[in-house]
Design a protein around this motif. Structure first.
Motif, PDB file in Angstrom:
ATOM      1  N   PHE A  48       0.825  -1.216   0.000  1.00  0.00           N
ATOM      2  CA  PHE A  48       0.000   0.000   0.000  1.00  0.00           C
ATOM      3  C   PHE A  48       0.855   1.260   0.000  1.00  0.00           C
ATOM      4  O   PHE A  48       0.369   2.344  -0.294  1.00  0.00           O
ATOM      5  N   LYS A  49       2.169   1.084   0.360  1.00  0.00           N
ATOM      6  CA  LYS A  49       3.046   2.251   0.304  1.00  0.00           C
ATOM      7  C   LYS A  49       3.232   2.740  -1.135  1.00  0.00           C
ATOM      8  O   LYS A  49       3.627   3.881  -1.361  1.00  0.00           O
ATOM      9  N   GLU A  50       2.993   1.861  -2.102  1.00  0.00           N
ATOM     10  CA  GLU A  50       3.139   2.214  -3.515  1.00  0.00           C
ATOM     11  C   GLU A  50       1.795   2.598  -4.119  1.00  0.00           C
ATOM     12  O   GLU A  50       1.577   2.459  -5.324  1.00  0.00           O
ATOM     13  N   ILE A  51       0.895   3.067  -3.329  1.00  0.00           N
ATOM     14  CA  ILE A  51      -0.448   3.402  -3.796  1.00  0.00           C
ATOM     15  C   ILE A  51      -0.424   4.491  -4.851  1.00  0.00           C
ATOM     16  O   ILE A  51      -1.317   4.587  -5.697  1.00  0.00           O
ATOM     17  N   GLU A  52       0.637   5.313  -4.867  1.00  0.00           N
ATOM     18  CA  GLU A  52       0.713   6.417  -5.814  1.00  0.00           C
ATOM     19  C   GLU A  52       0.814   5.929  -7.255  1.00  0.00           C
ATOM     20  O   GLU A  52       0.491   6.657  -8.194  1.00  0.00           O
ATOM     21  N   GLN A  53       1.247   4.680  -7.422  1.00  0.00           N
ATOM     22  CA  GLN A  53       1.410   4.150  -8.768  1.00  0.00           C
ATOM     23  C   GLN A  53       0.089   3.706  -9.390  1.00  0.00           C
ATOM     24  O   GLN A  53       0.038   3.415 -10.588  1.00  0.00           O
ATOM     25  N   VAL A  54      -0.960   3.623  -8.595  1.00  0.00           N
ATOM     26  CA  VAL A  54      -2.244   3.157  -9.114  1.00  0.00           C
ATOM     27  C   VAL A  54      -2.871   4.251  -9.979  1.00  0.00           C
ATOM     28  O   VAL A  54      -2.930   5.426  -9.605  1.00  0.00           O
ATOM     29  N   THR A  55      -3.318   3.862 -11.154  1.00  0.00           N
ATOM     30  CA  THR A  55      -4.040   4.753 -12.058  1.00  0.00           C
ATOM     31  C   THR A  55      -5.293   4.055 -12.543  1.00  0.00           C
ATOM     32  O   THR A  55      -5.342   2.808 -12.564  1.00  0.00           O
ATOM     33  N   PRO A  56      -6.309   4.762 -12.935  1.00  0.00           N
ATOM     34  CA  PRO A  56      -6.423   6.222 -12.891  1.00  0.00           C
ATOM     35  C   PRO A  56      -6.564   6.733 -11.448  1.00  0.00           C
ATOM     36  O   PRO A  56      -6.703   5.943 -10.521  1.00  0.00           O
ATOM     37  N   VAL A  57      -6.570   8.032 -11.304  1.00  0.00           N
ATOM     38  CA  VAL A  57      -6.510   8.632  -9.985  1.00  0.00           C
ATOM     39  C   VAL A  57      -7.765   8.350  -9.158  1.00  0.00           C
ATOM     40  O   VAL A  57      -7.704   8.211  -7.937  1.00  0.00           O
ATOM     41  N   TRP A  58      -8.945   8.242  -9.823  1.00  0.00           N
ATOM     42  CA  TRP A  58     -10.158   7.960  -9.023  1.00  0.00           C
ATOM     43  C   TRP A  58     -10.134   6.551  -8.443  1.00  0.00           C
ATOM     44  O   TRP A  58     -10.685   6.293  -7.394  1.00  0.00           O
ATOM     45  N   THR A  59      -9.447   5.642  -9.152  1.00  0.00           N
ATOM     46  CA  THR A  59      -9.313   4.298  -8.594  1.00  0.00           C
ATOM     47  C   THR A  59      -8.421   4.325  -7.369  1.00  0.00           C
ATOM     48  O   THR A  59      -8.669   3.634  -6.371  1.00  0.00           O
ATOM     49  N   MET A  60      -7.318   5.117  -7.441  1.00  0.00           N
ATOM     50  CA  MET A  60      -6.456   5.259  -6.275  1.00  0.00           C
ATOM     51  C   MET A  60      -7.237   5.809  -5.076  1.00  0.00           C
ATOM     52  O   MET A  60      -7.103   5.334  -3.943  1.00  0.00           O
ATOM     53  N   ALA A  61      -8.080   6.846  -5.311  1.00  0.00           N
ATOM     54  CA  ALA A  61      -8.847   7.427  -4.223  1.00  0.00           C
ATOM     55  C   ALA A  61      -9.814   6.406  -3.612  1.00  0.00           C
ATOM     56  O   ALA A  61      -9.946   6.307  -2.388  1.00  0.00           O
ATOM     57  N   ASP A  62     -10.491   5.631  -4.468  1.00  0.00           N
ATOM     58  CA  ASP A  62     -11.422   4.619  -3.949  1.00  0.00           C
ATOM     59  C   ASP A  62     -10.688   3.546  -3.174  1.00  0.00           C
ATOM     60  O   ASP A  62     -11.177   3.047  -2.153  1.00  0.00           O
ATOM     61  N   MET A  63      -9.498   3.188  -3.646  1.00  0.00           N
ATOM     62  CA  MET A  63      -8.738   2.156  -2.961  1.00  0.00           C
ATOM     63  C   MET A  63      -8.298   2.629  -1.573  1.00  0.00           C
ATOM     64  O   MET A  63      -8.349   1.881  -0.590  1.00  0.00           O
ATOM     65  N   ILE A  64      -7.874   3.895  -1.484  1.00  0.00           N
ATOM     66  CA  ILE A  64      -7.489   4.449  -0.181  1.00  0.00           C
ATOM     67  C   ILE A  64      -8.709   4.498   0.750  1.00  0.00           C
ATOM     68  O   ILE A  64      -8.631   4.131   1.930  1.00  0.00           O
TER      69      ILE A  64
END
Length: 863
Positions: A179-195
């Motif tokens: 989860f420390k590499e969460i910044e690599q997840v795209t698109p950005v809305w998917t990253m936000a939902d995952m967090i």
């Protein structure tokens, strides 16, 4: 379930690879979806999550969705996790379309592994049975952004990734390292939902993120939540470090105590306060407070949690919350609606009082029918009015026992402060709730029989008017929202059966009296007193004095002797005291060695109590001279007889009234005198008597105030008796209001007055004609036996019935030598100069048969 968890971990490890693949196919999503509600969980798009389904309708939903081959359903979240089968109003309107990737079914549950696809909003609910199915609208993410929005999104992406990375570090391994590499997840809305899915947020906060559609607003909201979570975790780490630094190697258990101490130190509270807050919170939750009361209690509880333990405000808040938790907001007892059983209990507890018993049975009958129809029942406010000792208070207790309700009695005698009824505001030191709220707390239910005793004894002064404070509580239209000043939140009093008692209605304010249903309890007859003594008083006093029915038998003759010779009251309290006096004498005999049973008769009563206190012959003695009459009056303690005395003296146009007579009674005397003056010739009284006479009327028992119009006919009779010399017939009493024209008007309290006449040995009673119905309805036939009742409309009928008869007026001829005026009465001496007596007239005068008066003609006299 372990297999599902393993698959979830594998899916999470592979999710980063899957998110960025362009070849990922999105299944076709229909416009109508079966909706699966989750109790306390939120699913986000793209993410994989395990679900366990145990409710039968939703197991059927899974089966139907898998059977049609689509494996696509809608996931929504319940507003209340405790709802078993939620409807459309019990779920949030925003959810996520998911596909079922794995399923494992056993006997009681179905285990699923689902992956979110896309947000949706419910447009229309198509059906709620056997499960929810709705038409939905898919929410598309905004792919095209302006330059400013792109810059803002990029900045927020970095902040979110950094803050979430810090949270992962502070979790001490509770969250996967990738989860420390969460910044690599795209698109950005998917990253936000995952967090949002994996951060430590409440269900309400996750729903808030899910329902925020604009990407920038969603990221800003999520960032504020993460910042707060990061601060909490940092504080927890500092507490942990501080406590660990103070721990000695020899005392490992000291670590927990120090950690707890640091936590309380950081929050500014002590151990005792924490226990108080938790205890009150549990009690408030179990009390089932209404919404408004719950809001007030929560506000005060939060305020109390922030206070320093031991502060004065802390004690005030705790006392208030303790009262809120102790009140019976939702606790009630079930009414006994078995009408024959209730009637049996009332008959066992009280002799007579048929009207009151019938009224209560009617109320229960109405309540029974309305409850069977599911309609609300309006509680009446009953007011028992009657003299002391007739059973008003004990009747209220009996009603509670018959209905199966709790009973609470509040004595209002001498209450002068309005705050005693409605409570004090909490701004005052020593403030407390009013007696009504306190009584409900002590009763333990919200529908007791609440007896407000002696409501006519309420006072008022500069501190307020308690009678006015009762207006809201005793109004069936308003008491559902009764607001105590201390409680400061409405309490429903509509289920309380209020009963008030009073000795009289005059002292009760008109608006308060208007809110109550008046039920009058009159005094008891001799027969009723004897029956009450036989059934209730004698067994009670025998038990209180250590006697048994085998040792002592009290005959009815003894009870009649007590009623007639030793008591003269409307109730039975004095009767009970006299029975107690007899029982004490009997107990002493057995204590001194007597072993044989004792039968108490009227002779025994005379031996124990001495001569009777009341004798009937006194009426004959008092009324044996002209100018004395017996009247009947009503008092708050029952009916009574009064004796009016009149004397005339030489004087002129003076009327003296003594005996503490009120304004109305004084006006009755003046009206009576005016009637007599206007009709002097008809009554056989000199027309000019008022010019030479002073009249004094006195009512004995001068220390007792007296008032009312019902002594009017008695005033007229006593003045007429005085001026004509005609005595009032023995053992005769009267009551009625008199007018200037000689009409007799009706009065109240007929039953009490007749009972008083019966107790005093009166055999003839004169009543207003319009009170005939009161006599027939309220006075039983056995009470009227041995008494004669006359009903009159005019004063002349009263005088004809009340005064001793006289011979028909006779003419007495004399021979005058000149015209002269002779005053009345003519003395037994030689006639004035110029007049001569006829022999027969002189004989009558000498025998004092009739007073002689001049008839206005010089040649004749009339007697």
């Amino acid at each position: 379930m372990d297999e599902i968890k393993t698959n979830v971990i594998e899916e999470l490890e592979n999710v980063f690879d899957q998110l960025n693949t362009e070849t990922q196919e999105t299944p076709q999503i229909p416009d109508e979806l079966n909706l699966l509600p989750l109790r306390d969980a939120v699913i986000f798009p793209v993410l994989v999550a395990p679900i366990v389904v145990g409710r039968e309708p939703y197991m059927r939903l899974i089966s139907d969705s898998v059977r049609d081959g689509s494996r696509i359903i809608g996931i929504v979240t319940q507003r209340d996790p405790t709802t078993e089968q939620p409807g459309v109003g019990d779920i949030y309107p925003t959810g996520v379309v998911v596909t079922i990737r794995m399923m494992n079914r056993n006997r009681d549950t179905t285990q699923l592994l689902v992956q979110g696809i896309q947000r949706f909003q419910i447009v229309e609910v198509l059906t709620e049975e056997p499960y929810l199915r709705a038409k939905v609208k898919l929410i598309e993410e905004a792919i095209t952004l302006s330059d400013d929005e792109q810059l803002q999104v990029e900045a927020l992406r970095r902040e979110l990734a950094g803050t979430f990375g810090k949270i992962v570090e502070l979790s001490n391994g509770d969250m996967p390292d990738h989860f420390k590499e969460i910044e690599q997840v795209t698109p950005v809305w998917t990253m936000a939902d995952m967090i949002a899915a994996h951060a430590r947020l409440s269900t309400a906060e996750k729903i808030q993120v899910l329902e925020t559609f604009p990407l920038v607003e969603r990221m800003e909201l999520l960032h504020s939540m993460l910042m707060r979570e990061a601060q909490i975790m940092e504080l927890g780490a500092n507490i942990h470090s501080q406590a660990a630094g103070e721990m000695s190697k020899a005392q490992r258990d000291y670590y927990l105590r120090e950690q707890l101490k640091v936590i309380h130190k950081e929050l500014g509270e002590g151990d005792e306060r924490g226990r108080d807050v938790e205890e009150l919170r549990e009690r408030l939750d179990s009390a089932q407070l209404p919404a408004e009361a719950q809001k007030e209690a929560d506000r005060e509880l939060e305020r109390m949690a922030r206070m320093a333990f031991g502060a004065p405000e802390y004690t005030v808040a705790r006392t208030y919350l303790d009262l809120m938790a102790s009140l019976p907001w939702a606790k009630s007892t079930k009414d006994n609606l078995d009408i024959p059983h209730v009637k049996e209990i009332l008959d066992d507890d009280h002799y007579g009082l048929d009207k009151i018993k019938d009224r209560l049975l009617e109320f229960l009958a109405v309540r029974k029918i309305k409850q069977e129809r599911g309609e609300p029942v309006r509680q009446p406010i009953l007011c028992f009015v009657g003299p002391p000792g007739v059973g008003k208070t004990s009747l209220g207790r009996s009603i509670a026992r018959a209905m199966g309700r709790e009973f609470y009695r509040l004595s209002l005698g001498g209450v002068r402060d309005e705050a005693e009824i409605r409570g004090h505001r909490r701004t005052y030191i020593g403030a407390m709730a009013g007696q009504i709220i306190t009584g409900l707390k002590r009763a333990g239910t919200n529908n007791p029989v609440f007896l407000l005793d002696e409501i006519d004894k309420l006072g008022h002064d500069h501190r307020g008017d308690p009678s006015s404070a009762l207006l809201e509580a005793l109004d069936p239209e308003q008491n559902s929202t009764f607001r105590d000043n201390y409680l400061d939140t409405p309490f429903d009093l509509s289920n309380v059966l209020f009963i008030t008692t009073a000795n009289g209605l005059e002292a009760i304010q008109g608006p308060l009296r208007d809110r109550m249903e008046i039920i009058e309890l009159t005094g008891y007859t001799e027969q009723e007193k004897v029956a009450i003594a036989r059934q209730h008083l004698v067994p009670k006093q025998l038990g209180e004095h250590g006697l048994t029915v085998e040792q002592v038998t009290i005959k009815d003759s003894a009870l009649y002797a007590l009623v007639q010779g030793h008591t003269r009251e409307a109730g039975v309290r004095s009767m009970e005291r006299q029975i107690a006096a007899v029982c004490r004498k009997v107990t002493r005999l057995f204590a001194e060695g007597r072993t044989e049973p004792l039968t108490v008769d009227k002779n025994t009563v005379a031996e124990f109590l001495g001569a009777p206190r009341y004798e009937f012959e006194e009426l004959d003695d008092i009324t044996s001279i002209p100018g004395v009459a017996t009247g009947l009056v009503w008092t708050p303690v029952g009916g009574d007889v009064i004796f009016l005395e009149a004397q005339k003296m030489e004087g002129s146009k003076t009327l003296q009234l003594t005996g503490q007579l009120g304004d109305v009674m004084q006006e009755s005397a003046k009206a009576a005198l005016s009637y007599i003056r206007a009709n002097a010739n008809e009554l056989g009284i000199p027309a000019n008597f008022w010019n030479e006479t002073e009249i004094h009327i006195h009512v004995p028992a001068g220390a007792t105030p007296k008032d009312g119009p019902s002594a009017g006919v008695t005033m007229t009779t006593v003045i007429t008796s005085l001026l004509t010399g005609r005595r009032v017939k023995p053992r005769l009493a009267m009551t009625g209001e008199v007018t200037l024209t000689g009409r007799v008007l009706p009065v109240g309290g007929i039953k009490e007055k007749v009972l008083a006449a019966k107790r005093s040995g009166v055999t003839t009673v004169i009543l207003p004609a319009r009170n005939r119905k009161d006599l027939e309805e309220d006075i039983p036939a056995e009470l009227r036996a041995g008494m004669t009742f006359h009903f009159v409309d005019a004063v002349r009928d009263v005088l004809e019935l009340a005064l001793e008869p006289v011979d028909k007026p006779r003419r007495i001829r004399v021979k005058p030598s000149t015209e002269k005026t002779v005053s009345d009465p003519l003395p037994l001496a030689p006639p004035p100069s110029g007049y001569a007596w006829e022999p027969r007239a002189l004989a009558r005068v000498r025998n004092a048969i009739l007073p002689i008066v001049f008839d206005g003609e010089p040649s004749r006299w009339r007697g």
